[in-house]
Design an enzyme around this catalytic site. Structure first.
Site, short mmCIF file in Angstrom:
data_model
loop_
_atom_site.label_atom_id
_atom_site.label_comp_id
_atom_site.label_asym_id
_atom_site.label_seq_id
_atom_site.Cartn_x
_atom_site.Cartn_y
_atom_site.Cartn_z
N ASP A 1 0.82 -1.21 0.00
CA ASP A 1 0.00 0.00 0.00
C ASP A 1 0.86 1.26 0.00
O ASP A 1 0.61 2.19 -0.74
CB ASP A 1 -0.98 0.00 1.20
N ASP B 1 6.98 3.84 3.40
CA ASP B 1 7.20 4.85 4.43
C ASP B 1 8.68 4.81 4.83
O ASP B 1 9.53 5.38 4.15
CB ASP B 1 6.23 4.59 5.59
N LYS C 1 5.85 8.01 0.44
CA LYS C 1 6.04 9.25 1.19
C LYS C 1 7.37 9.88 0.80
O LYS C 1 8.39 9.20 0.73
CB LYS C 1 6.02 8.97 2.70
N VAL D 1 -1.83 8.73 6.54
CA VAL D 1 -3.04 8.64 5.72
C VAL D 1 -3.79 7.33 5.98
O VAL D 1 -3.19 6.33 6.39
CB VAL D 1 -2.70 8.76 4.22
#
Ligand code: IMP
Ligand code: MG
Length: 181
Positions: A99, A102, A130, A152
């Site tokens: 998904d 990070d 990100k 998010v």
């Protein structure tokens, strides 16, 4: 759930039209290769379902389940594999789906583990990435959207297992992250 969002970043229609583009790119790149998709659950569930239905190629699908957050909004850096067996990807062209990229810990750890099974190639596809300095470097070959370094939720992404079923992706209000229920 909508009220818990500070703002919406991507509506469902925006996500789906970006997936049309990503799927077209993947389909072109893998047209002569046998594809094995490995999806990282649970966050990539919606992404996986919507993306793969747009790829008209024969492919194999396997899922991996890992945890690194332990219910917090920051990664612990330790990636725990919930299943012991590595999918059989020997000699396969693997596309790893997640998904969001990070800190990079999750995808770097999964990539290393899959490499022990001797695949022919591994590429990485993430819906979100990100913009930040990562703890571990990960090359994402396909990226849906680049976002700022904010937490998010929605479209599969959770905070403490909630909000996964929101159809759009939005920034969670900061006070909810500071004081979880
Ligand atoms: P990393 O290991 O820090 O790259 O984190 C990857 C995993 O953390 C993702 O697969 C997500 O499940 C989760 N994650 C990272 N950032 C967010 C976010 O902003 N919202 C929800 N989940 C996130
Ligand atoms: Mg998650």
């Amino acid at each position: 759930m909508q009220d818990d969002l500070d703002r919406i970043l991507f509506h469902e229609t925006t996500i789906l039209s970006r997936l049309d583009e990503l799927a077209a790119q993947v389909s072109k790149d893998y047209r002569d290769r046998e594809l094995t998709v490995i999806a990282v659950l649970t966050g990539s569930l919606m992404f996986m379902a919507d993306l793969l239905r747009r790829i008209p190629l024969p492919l194999k699908l396997d899922c991996l389940s890992v945890a690194s957050y332990h219910g917090k909004a920051q990664t612990s850096g330790e990636v725990i594999f919930k299943q012991v067996a590595v999918p059989d990807v020997q000699d396969r062209h693997v596309l790893l789906l997640d998904d969001i990229l990070d800190s990079g810990h999750t995808l770097a750890a999964i990539r290393e583990k899959l490499e022990t099974a001797k695949p022919r190639s591994i590429r990485v596809c993430v819906l979100l990435s990100k913009k930040k300095a990562r703890a571990r470097h990960v090359d994402a070959d396909y990226v849906g959207f680049e976002i700022e370094d904010e937490f998010v939720v929605g479209y599969g992404l959770d905070f403490m297992e909630r909000y996964r079923n929101l159809p759009s992706i939005g920034v969670l209000r900061k006070e909810l992250i500071a004081q979880p229920q």
